[in-house]
Design an enzyme around this catalytic site. Structure first.
Site, PDB file in Angstrom:
ATOM      1  CG  MET A 174      -0.687  -8.435  -6.585  1.00 41.43           C
ATOM      2  SD  MET A 174       0.279  -7.725  -7.959  1.00 41.43           S
ATOM      3  CE  MET A 174       0.975  -9.234  -8.630  1.00 41.43           C
ATOM      4  NE  ARG A 175      -7.251 -13.368  -7.819  1.00 39.17           N
ATOM      5  CZ  ARG A 175      -6.826 -14.605  -8.037  1.00 39.17           C
ATOM      6  NH1 ARG A 175      -5.595 -14.967  -7.678  1.00 39.17           N
ATOM      7  NH2 ARG A 175      -7.609 -15.472  -8.631  1.00 39.17           N
TER       8      ARG A 175
ATOM      9  NE  ARG B  96      -9.060 -15.632 -12.890  1.00 42.89           N
ATOM     10  CZ  ARG B  96      -7.945 -15.138 -12.317  1.00 42.89           C
ATOM     11  NH1 ARG B  96      -7.917 -13.917 -11.856  1.00 42.89           N
ATOM     12  NH2 ARG B  96      -6.872 -15.872 -12.210  1.00 42.89           N
TER      13      ARG B  96
ATOM     14  CD  GLN C  17       8.278  -0.823  -4.708  1.00 42.76           C
ATOM     15  OE1 GLN C  17       9.011  -0.734  -3.716  1.00 42.76           O
ATOM     16  NE2 GLN C  17       7.424  -1.818  -4.876  1.00 42.76           N
TER      17      GLN C  17
ATOM     18  N   GLY D 114       0.788  -1.237   0.000  1.00 49.11           N
ATOM     19  CA  GLY D 114       0.000   0.000   0.000  1.00 49.11           C
ATOM     20  C   GLY D 114       0.814   1.278   0.000  1.00 49.11           C
TER      21      GLY D 114
ATOM     22  CG  HIS E 101       2.714  -3.116 -15.440  1.00 48.50           C
ATOM     23  ND1 HIS E 101       2.318  -4.332 -14.921  1.00 48.50           N
ATOM     24  CD2 HIS E 101       3.735  -3.383 -16.289  1.00 48.50           C
ATOM     25  CE1 HIS E 101       3.063  -5.294 -15.447  1.00 48.50           C
ATOM     26  NE2 HIS E 101       3.924  -4.749 -16.275  1.00 48.50           N
TER      27      HIS E 101
ATOM     28  CG  LEU F 135      -3.085  -8.647 -17.772  1.00 54.17           C
ATOM     29  CD1 LEU F 135      -3.953  -8.260 -16.598  1.00 54.17           C
ATOM     30  CD2 LEU F 135      -2.554 -10.063 -17.585  1.00 54.17           C
TER      31      LEU F 135
HETATM   32  N1  NHR Z   1      -7.333  -6.661 -15.073  1.00 56.01           N
HETATM   33  C1  NHR Z   1      -7.576  -6.331 -16.348  1.00 56.01           C
HETATM   34  N2  NHR Z   1      -8.662  -6.837 -16.937  1.00 56.01           N
HETATM   35  N3  NHR Z   1      -6.756  -5.534 -17.065  1.00 56.01           N
HETATM   36  C2  NHR Z   1      -5.635  -5.047 -16.496  1.00 56.01           C
HETATM   37  O1  NHR Z   1      -4.845  -4.262 -17.217  1.00 56.01           O
HETATM   38  C3  NHR Z   1      -5.323  -5.377 -15.151  1.00 56.01           C
HETATM   39  C4  NHR Z   1      -6.224  -6.209 -14.469  1.00 56.01           C
HETATM   40  C5  NHR Z   1      -5.961  -6.594 -13.149  1.00 56.01           C
HETATM   41  C6  NHR Z   1      -4.794  -6.203 -12.527  1.00 56.01           C
HETATM   42  C7  NHR Z   1      -2.566  -5.115 -12.581  1.00 56.01           C
HETATM   43  C8  NHR Z   1      -1.503  -5.966 -13.299  1.00 56.01           C
HETATM   44  C9  NHR Z   1      -0.100  -5.398 -13.187  1.00 56.01           C
HETATM   45  O2  NHR Z   1       0.085  -4.186 -13.032  1.00 56.01           O
HETATM   46  C10 NHR Z   1      -3.873  -5.409 -13.221  1.00 56.01           C
HETATM   47  C11 NHR Z   1      -4.142  -4.977 -14.516  1.00 56.01           C
HETATM   48  C12 NHR Z   1      -1.950  -9.319 -11.610  1.00 56.01           C
HETATM   49  C13 NHR Z   1      -1.691 -10.201 -12.642  1.00 56.01           C
HETATM   50  C14 NHR Z   1      -1.787 -11.692 -12.425  1.00 56.01           C
HETATM   51  O3  NHR Z   1      -1.296 -12.468 -13.239  1.00 56.01           O
HETATM   52  C15 NHR Z   1      -1.348  -9.674 -13.876  1.00 56.01           C
HETATM   53  C16 NHR Z   1      -1.284  -8.310 -14.072  1.00 56.01           C
HETATM   54  C17 NHR Z   1      -1.575  -7.435 -13.033  1.00 56.01           C
HETATM   55  C18 NHR Z   1      -1.905  -7.945 -11.797  1.00 56.01           C
HETATM   56  N4  NHR Z   1      -2.475 -12.143 -11.338  1.00 56.01           N
HETATM   57  C19 NHR Z   1      -2.700 -13.541 -10.989  1.00 56.01           C
HETATM   58  C20 NHR Z   1      -4.154 -13.945 -11.289  1.00 56.01           C
HETATM   59  O4  NHR Z   1      -4.358 -15.157 -11.508  1.00 56.01           O
HETATM   60  C21 NHR Z   1      -2.479 -13.782  -9.522  1.00 56.01           C
HETATM   61  C22 NHR Z   1      -1.092 -13.433  -9.066  1.00 56.01           C
HETATM   62  C23 NHR Z   1      -0.986 -13.289  -7.547  1.00 56.01           C
HETATM   63  O5  NHR Z   1      -1.996 -13.383  -6.818  1.00 56.01           O
HETATM   64  O6  NHR Z   1       0.152 -13.046  -7.088  1.00 56.01           O
HETATM   65  O7  NHR Z   1      -5.061 -13.095 -11.217  1.00 56.01           O
HETATM   66  O8  NHR Z   1       0.879  -6.165 -13.338  1.00 56.01           O
HETATM   67  C1  GAR Z   2       4.276  -1.636  -6.963  1.00 52.84           C
HETATM   68  O1  GAR Z   2       5.645  -1.692  -7.200  1.00 52.84           O
HETATM   69  C2  GAR Z   2       3.514  -1.863  -8.247  1.00 52.84           C
HETATM   70  O2  GAR Z   2       4.159  -1.326  -9.348  1.00 52.84           O
HETATM   71  C3  GAR Z   2       3.495  -3.348  -8.325  1.00 52.84           C
HETATM   72  O3  GAR Z   2       3.320  -3.778  -6.997  1.00 52.84           O
HETATM   73  C4  GAR Z   2       3.869  -2.815  -6.107  1.00 52.84           C
HETATM   74  C5  GAR Z   2       2.852  -2.459  -5.082  1.00 52.84           C
HETATM   75  O4  GAR Z   2       3.429  -1.700  -4.073  1.00 52.84           O
HETATM   76  N1  GAR Z   2       2.415  -3.802  -9.105  1.00 52.84           N
HETATM   77  C6  GAR Z   2       2.412  -4.985  -9.672  1.00 52.84           C
HETATM   78  O5  GAR Z   2       3.360  -5.737  -9.632  1.00 52.84           O
HETATM   79  C7  GAR Z   2       1.124  -5.337 -10.361  1.00 52.84           C
HETATM   80  N2  GAR Z   2       1.238  -6.645 -10.874  1.00 52.84           N
HETATM   81  P1  GAR Z   2       2.513  -0.959  -2.994  1.00 52.84           P
HETATM   82  O6  GAR Z   2       1.509  -1.985  -2.490  1.00 52.84           O
HETATM   83  O7  GAR Z   2       3.483  -0.594  -1.919  1.00 52.84           O
HETATM   84  O8  GAR Z   2       1.889   0.223  -3.642  1.00 52.84           O
END
Ligand code: NHR
Ligand code: GAR
Length: 220
Positions: free
Chosen positions: A97-98, A72, A178, A19, A116, A151
């Site tokens: 992260m979902r 989902r 970061q 966060g 991202h 995505l």
């Molecule tokens: N959803 C959509 N439809 N489009 C995007 O652009 C999204 C999204 C949800 C999250 C953040 C993204 C990132 O910044 C985000 C963008 C998680 C995963 C992933 O593979 C991929 C991209 C991002 C966030 N998640 C797994 C899943 O099965 C779980 C991984 C875990 O829990 O650690 O959802 O990177």
């Molecule tokens: C951040 O570095 C962000 O870019 C990354 O997770 C961190 C969250 O930090 N996002 C991803 O990897 C999305 N897949 P925070 O919880 O301290 O803001």
């Protein structure tokens, strides 16, 4: 006649972890650098630091635990319910992260941002810092973009670029990136609540002008 001042924008932040991005946005709101309020922080994980930080900042929190839903679609339906209680103007994904379903993304189209940790379109998905190191990249960085059904493929708004140093490992690169996240995310949120950035037919606009594919670039 009494002049009417618009209410501060209502921002809901979704987190899965520490966060720190949520916190810098909350601080920018508290200092009135952003004309908005974080009305809730919602996490899909129950015990994360992001919720703790929100409570310390006096922000309402909620948990929608993805492990409690068989699909989902059901998770997203419950997340929508939790979000809409707060009638947000903007949804901010901050280390969330979902992957979200198309229905979810369509509902908040043009009003949901993500940060991202790569120079999108490079390195969509996970493990971005290690992938940049493995590829021998000389530059890395971070992107704020509109969330679309593709995505990590929605229109870019702003990128910060950092050098990759010869002796970097994943941790040192992540921490350099970061530091820049904490600069560009409050800027992007400020622009959004001021109505300066918008999404039109899949493209991002700044003050009515189309942005380049990279978004605006901030170089260190
Ligand atoms: N959803 C959509 N439809 N489009 C995007 O652009 C999204 C999204 C949800 C999250 C953040 C993204 C990132 O910044 C985000 C963008 C998680 C995963 C992933 O593979 C991929 C991209 C991002 C966030 N998640 C797994 C899943 O099965 C779980 C991984 C875990 O829990 O650690 O959802 O990177
Ligand atoms: C951040 O570095 C962000 O870019 C990354 O997770 C961190 C969250 O930090 N996002 C991803 O990897 C999305 N897949 P925070 O919880 O301290 O803001």
């Amino acid at each position: 006649m009494k002049s009417e001042k618009a209410e501060p924008a209502r921002i809901v932040v979704l987190v899965s972890g520490s966060g720190s991005n949520m916190q810098v946005i909350a601080e920018a709101c508290a200092k009135n650098e952003i004309d908005g309020d974080i009305t809730a922080v919602i996490s899909n994980r129950p015990d994360v630091m992001g919720l703790q930080r929100a409570k310390e900042l006096g922000i309402a929190t909620d948990v929608v635990d993805h492990t409690q839903f068989p699909t989902r679609e059901e998770f997203d339906a419950n997340l929508i319910r939790a979000i809409d209680e707060h009638t947000p103007d903007l949804i901010v994904l901050a280390g969330f992260m979902r992957i979200l379903t198309s229905d979810f993304v369509r509902r908040y189209k043009g009003k949901m941002l993500n940060i991202h940790p790569s120079l999108l379109p490079k390195y969509k998905g996970l493990n971005t810092h290690q992938r940049a190191l493995d590829a021998g990249d000389k530059e890395a960085g971070v992107t704020v973009h509109f969330v679309s059904e593709d995505l990590d493929g929605g229109a870019n708004i702003i990128q910060a670029i950092v050098p990759v140093l010869d002796d970097d490992d994943e941790g040192t690169l992540r921490s350099r990136v970061q530091t820049q996240e904490h600069v560009i995310y409050p800027i992007a949120v400020k622009w959004f609540v001021e109505g300066r950035i918008s999404l039109n037919k899949g493209d991002a606009y700044f003050d009515g002008q189309p942005l380049p594919d990279t978004g605006l670039k901030l170089t260190q």
